[in-house]
Design a protein around this motif. Structure first.
Motif, PDB file in Angstrom:
ATOM      1  N   ARG A  21      23.420  44.561   4.243  1.00  0.00           N
ATOM      2  CA  ARG A  21      23.451  43.844   2.971  1.00  0.00           C
ATOM      3  C   ARG A  21      24.911  43.465   2.736  1.00  0.00           C
ATOM      4  N   GLY A  22      25.202  42.179   2.895  1.00  0.00           N
ATOM      5  CA  GLY A  22      26.593  41.760   2.857  1.00  0.00           C
ATOM      6  C   GLY A  22      27.337  42.405   4.006  1.00  0.00           C
ATOM      7  N   ASP A  23      28.430  43.150   3.687  1.00  0.00           N
ATOM      8  CA  ASP A  23      29.174  43.849   4.730  1.00  0.00           C
ATOM      9  C   ASP A  23      28.866  45.340   4.761  1.00  0.00           C
ATOM     10  N   THR A  24      27.759  45.741   4.123  1.00  0.00           N
ATOM     11  CA  THR A  24      27.394  47.157   4.027  1.00  0.00           C
ATOM     12  C   THR A  24      26.231  47.481   4.956  1.00  0.00           C
ATOM     13  N   VAL A  25      26.378  48.543   5.736  1.00  0.00           N
ATOM     14  CA  VAL A  25      25.307  49.012   6.614  1.00  0.00           C
ATOM     15  C   VAL A  25      24.337  49.858   5.798  1.00  0.00           C
ATOM     16  N   VAL A  26      23.050  49.504   5.841  1.00  0.00           N
ATOM     17  CA  VAL A  26      22.041  50.279   5.118  1.00  0.00           C
ATOM     18  C   VAL A  26      21.137  51.059   6.067  1.00  0.00           C
ATOM     19  N   ASP A  27      21.149  50.713   7.350  1.00  0.00           N
ATOM     20  CA  ASP A  27      20.394  51.482   8.336  1.00  0.00           C
ATOM     21  C   ASP A  27      20.880  51.044   9.712  1.00  0.00           C
ATOM     22  N   GLN A  28      20.594  51.847  10.730  1.00  0.00           N
ATOM     23  CA  GLN A  28      20.993  51.492  12.085  1.00  0.00           C
ATOM     24  C   GLN A  28      20.066  52.152  13.091  1.00  0.00           C
ATOM     25  N   ALA A  29      20.042  51.588  14.303  1.00  0.00           N
ATOM     26  CA  ALA A  29      19.206  52.120  15.368  1.00  0.00           C
ATOM     27  C   ALA A  29      19.779  51.653  16.701  1.00  0.00           C
ATOM     28  N   GLN A  30      19.337  52.294  17.786  1.00  0.00           N
ATOM     29  CA  GLN A  30      19.795  51.889  19.110  1.00  0.00           C
ATOM     30  C   GLN A  30      18.775  52.294  20.161  1.00  0.00           C
ATOM     31  N   SER A  31      18.878  51.654  21.332  1.00  0.00           N
ATOM     32  CA  SER A  31      18.028  51.998  22.455  1.00  0.00           C
ATOM     33  C   SER A  31      18.804  51.757  23.735  1.00  0.00           C
ATOM     34  N   ASP A  32      18.215  52.152  24.860  1.00  0.00           N
ATOM     35  CA  ASP A  32      18.855  51.933  26.159  1.00  0.00           C
ATOM     36  C   ASP A  32      18.391  50.635  26.809  1.00  0.00           C
ATOM     37  N   LYS A  33      17.785  49.734  26.035  1.00  0.00           N
ATOM     38  CA  LYS A  33      17.283  48.470  26.587  1.00  0.00           C
ATOM     39  C   LYS A  33      18.374  47.404  26.542  1.00  0.00           C
ATOM     40  N   GLY A  34      19.417  47.654  27.335  1.00  0.00           N
ATOM     41  CA  GLY A  34      20.472  46.666  27.474  1.00  0.00           C
ATOM     42  C   GLY A  34      20.021  45.483  28.312  1.00  0.00           C
ATOM     43  N   MET A  35      20.895  44.491  28.409  1.00  0.00           N
ATOM     44  CA  MET A  35      20.555  43.252  29.101  1.00  0.00           C
ATOM     45  C   MET A  35      20.070  43.503  30.532  1.00  0.00           C
ATOM     46  N   ALA A  36      20.666  44.473  31.217  1.00  0.00           N
ATOM     47  CA  ALA A  36      20.310  44.728  32.613  1.00  0.00           C
ATOM     48  C   ALA A  36      18.952  45.397  32.767  1.00  0.00           C
ATOM     49  N   ARG A  37      18.374  45.855  31.663  1.00  0.00           N
ATOM     50  CA  ARG A  37      17.130  46.628  31.747  1.00  0.00           C
ATOM     51  C   ARG A  37      15.928  45.905  31.159  1.00  0.00           C
ATOM     52  N   VAL A  38      16.099  44.636  30.797  1.00  0.00           N
ATOM     53  CA  VAL A  38      14.963  43.869  30.274  1.00  0.00           C
ATOM     54  C   VAL A  38      14.917  42.502  30.954  1.00  0.00           C
TER      55      VAL A  38
END
Length: 297
Positions: A21-38
């Motif tokens: 929201r604007g420059d504020t982080v309200v949630d985050q997530a990550q995975s190992d599905k980088g470019m080389a793996r998809v």
């Protein structure tokens, strides 16, 4: 929870996303599905796995940087040639996306002589400069492929890439040194190894095998070997980049631990260094990129 927009850092190995929201982080997530793996037709699905809960009825802007814009990525975002601003053009729209998102990819930068390219680091540089008007100097972005970037008058003038991080991973995990390099760390061993290779970079290959010999003949601890391996490689990098950092205003953008390692090495050589968090710079740069897409909408 609906987000105002979504920031994405999509590298070769990992995918990181932030609900914003604007420059504020309200949630985050990550995975190992980088470019080389998809595969090319799997990018949207990999993204939606992480952000589905942030979407509503109205389409949300998704602003992405990194290898997602490579030739093998979701959409190819052509390089901009230096000298130029870190983000000189409007991000590239990804066609035919899910109706709930409008996805854009930030283009990378290229240098014709000597040949070099970057993707993702340009966004970090833009974010760093956004909070430092009129900043001139050299930015080091350590990582798998470390970048040394000359910045003047708000433009990237030139840059060089060093495969230091990848070499460390290959040597410690897939060479004869894997039997001698352990976990842990030894600061004194790192500093001594770095200074040795910085002054005598032509000895690098011999110094590397010396790590194996020291283990076989002297039972050298694996933590010392690990620190020395890092020191030898970073020392060779600093020897090659001496014209970039010697007597220059210098900043390091990276993960905390790696930035501190580079800063320690440079400070032993009398360099004055400021550090900046890579995630904060990435988010600030993606916010700038989002504003570019809104200006041209």
């Amino acid at each position: 929870m609906n987000s105002e927009w979504i920031a994405v850092d999509w590298g070769t190995s990992h995918l990181r996303v932030w609900a914003m929201r604007g420059d504020t982080v309200v949630d985050q997530a990550q995975s190992d599905k980088g470019m080389a793996r998809v595969d090319r037709d799997e990018f949207q699905a990999a993204l939606l796995e992480l952000i589905e809960g942030w979407l509503g009825a109205e389409p949300v802007d998704v602003i992405a940087c990194g290898m997602v814009g490579a030739r093998q990525g979701w959409v190819e975002a052509p390089y901009s040639a230096v000298p130029c601003a870190p983000t000189p053009v409007t991000p590239i729209r990804v066609p035919n996306t899910d109706a709930r998102i409008r996805a854009f990819v930030v283009p990378g930068l290229k240098q014709t002589s000597p040949p070099d390219v970057m993707r993702g680091e340009e966004t970090q540089i833009a974010g760093f400069l956004a909070s430092r008007p009129n900043w001139d100097g050299v930015i080091c972005l350590p990582g798998t492929h470390s970048k040394w970037v000359q910045v003047s008058a708000g433009e990237v003038v030139s840059f060089r890439t060093f495969m230091t991080g990848e070499m460390f991973n290959l040597l410690s995990g897939h060479s004869v040194l894997k039997h001698s390099v352990g976990t842990g760390w030894d600061d004194a061993a790192f500093v001594d190894a770095m200074a040795d290779t910085l002054s005598k970079p032509e000895q690098l290959a011999a110094r590397l095998f010396g790590l194996r010999a020291a283990d076989l003949l002297q039972g050298q601890d694996g933590s010392i070997a690990r620190a020395q391996l890092s020191g030898f490689l970073i020392g060779a990098e600093l020897a090659a980049t001496r014209p970039y950092w010697l007597g220059q205003r210098l900043a390091i953008i990276g993960a905390t631990g790696l930035s501190e390692t580079y800063a320690k090495a440079l400070k032993t050589q009398g360099a004055f260094v400021e550090t900046a968090d890579s995630t904060e710079c990435t988010l600030a740069g993606l916010l700038l990129a989002r504003n570019l897409t809104r200006q041209t909408a």
